[in-house]
Design a protein around this motif. Structure first.
Motif, mmCIF file in Angstrom:
data_model
loop_
_atom_site.group_PDB
_atom_site.id
_atom_site.type_symbol
_atom_site.label_atom_id
_atom_site.label_comp_id
_atom_site.label_asym_id
_atom_site.label_seq_id
_atom_site.Cartn_x
_atom_site.Cartn_y
_atom_site.Cartn_z
ATOM 1 N N ARG A 5 39.268 30.423 40.395
ATOM 2 C CA ARG A 5 39.232 31.255 39.190
ATOM 3 C C ARG A 5 37.810 31.710 38.859
ATOM 4 O O ARG A 5 37.618 32.690 38.144
ATOM 5 N N GLN B 33 39.477 36.540 33.454
ATOM 6 C CA GLN B 33 40.164 35.277 33.208
ATOM 7 C C GLN B 33 40.926 35.324 31.891
ATOM 8 O O GLN B 33 42.063 34.855 31.796
ATOM 9 N N LEU C 29 44.856 34.891 32.486
ATOM 10 C CA LEU C 29 45.243 33.489 32.384
ATOM 11 C C LEU C 29 45.476 33.067 30.940
ATOM 12 O O LEU C 29 44.807 33.544 30.024
ATOM 13 N N TYR D 103 45.510 27.204 30.225
ATOM 14 C CA TYR D 103 45.461 26.932 31.661
ATOM 15 C C TYR D 103 44.064 26.421 32.024
ATOM 16 O O TYR D 103 43.071 27.121 31.852
ATOM 17 N N ILE E 196 43.873 29.365 41.070
ATOM 18 C CA ILE E 196 44.900 30.293 40.607
ATOM 19 C C ILE E 196 45.497 31.021 41.808
ATOM 20 O O ILE E 196 44.992 30.914 42.930
ATOM 21 N N TYR E 197 46.557 31.762 41.563
ATOM 22 C CA TYR E 197 47.171 32.587 42.597
ATOM 23 C C TYR E 197 46.672 34.019 42.482
ATOM 24 O O TYR E 197 46.520 34.555 41.375
ATOM 25 N N TYR F 120 46.533 38.295 39.053
ATOM 26 C CA TYR F 120 46.182 36.874 39.101
ATOM 27 C C TYR F 120 47.109 36.087 38.173
ATOM 28 O O TYR F 120 47.470 36.564 37.096
ATOM 29 N N GLY G 295 48.194 31.840 36.890
ATOM 30 C CA GLY G 295 48.032 30.400 37.004
ATOM 31 C C GLY G 295 49.069 29.847 37.972
ATOM 32 O O GLY G 295 50.156 30.405 38.135
ATOM 33 N N GLN H 23 48.965 21.991 39.137
ATOM 34 C CA GLN H 23 47.520 21.896 39.013
ATOM 35 C C GLN H 23 46.987 21.060 40.164
ATOM 36 O O GLN H 23 47.528 19.992 40.475
#
Length: 263
Positions: free
Chosen positions: A167, A175, A179, A183, A188-189, A202, A204, A208
């Motif tokens: 991230r 961000q 996000l 989060y 992240i994806y 992007y 989350g 985790q």
């Protein structure tokens, strides 16, 4: 019967690999017992006019049917069919089954009855097999997994292929835009391609992870999202490659600059 025939000749043909040695031996005992009964029945049919054969009689087939069904946990007719058509079962058949003999040899017939009785008794006292005998368990699991993935796809508003990114490669503004405030994970994806609706670039992750465990999760993931962009499921791409092929050509892609492209 036709459906079983198709099953045995398909790629899901039964194997013995999932059986323990004792379970395989029990299946072999059942096959030998059935083979012995077949010989006895043929011998009796050939010689039943002789008084000694009438006295000795023919074992009750219904008893054998019940024992086999209870011990192997399959219908008797399926068992008979598998003996002749399941390739994996052929090695369990007796190499030298009891031969038919001249009707004058009633003592041989008595010996056959005694052998059969011992085999049948071994089946009666054995612990039943509960594992599937007429399907390949590995393929069955794969089929169940595919069905589950298909159910995810039907419920999904978005299906996408993503990769894991740090991230910190995003600006503070990015961000904040992509996000949720709660989060906290470092990773992240990033969306790369997919089907149906296009999600945010992007997202989350559904789990985790920390830096020490990153190597366990590296690689692309296939994600399923509902209409609220909440996760339905996520799977490593390498585990669902065949399912991804079944989805066909992706309906959209995101290039390295974050631009959406549609074929």
């Amino acid at each position: 019967m036709f459906s079983l025939f198709s099953l045995l000749l398909s790629s899901t043909a039964p194997t013995l690999d999932h059986l323990t040695l004792s379970e395989r031996n029990l299946l072999q005992t059942a096959i030998h017992t059935q083979t012995s009964y077949n010989v006895i029945a043929d011998q009796y049919a050939q010689c039943q006019q002789i008084k000694d054969y009438q006295i000795l009689g023919l074992p009750e087939k219904r008893e054998l049917t019940s024992i086999i069904e209870a011990t192997l946990n399959i219908p008797y007719q399926n068992f008979l069919f598998a003996i002749n058509h399941a390739k994996a079962w052929q090695s369990l058949k007796p190499r030298e089954p009891m031969p038919l003999v001249d009707c004058s040899k009633t003592m041989v017939y008595q010996d056959y009855l005694d052998q059969y009785a011992l085999q049948r008794f071994a089946l009666e006292i054995a612990e039943p097999i509960t594992k599937p005998l007429l399907t390949n368990p590995v393929n069955s699991q794969q089929q169940e997994s595919t069905a589950l993935l298909q159910s995810y796809a039907q419920r999904s508003s978005t299906i996408a292929i993503v990769n894991i990114t740090d991230r910190q490669t995003l600006t503070a503004i990015e961000q904040a835009n992509f996000l949720h405030l709660d989060y906290t994970s470092r990773y992240i994806y990033r969306i790369t391609q997919g089907w149906k609706n296009v999600p945010p670039l992007y997202m989350g992750m559904h789990i985790q992870i920390n830096e020490a465990d990153l190597n366990k999760f590296e690689g692309d993931w296939l994600i399923f999202l509902d209409a609220q962009k909440q996760y339905i499921a996520a799977r490593p791409v390498e585990d669902v490659a065949d399912f991804i092929k079944s989805l066909g050509k992706t309906e959209w892609q995101v290039d390295s600059n974050g631009n959406l492209q549609r074929p």
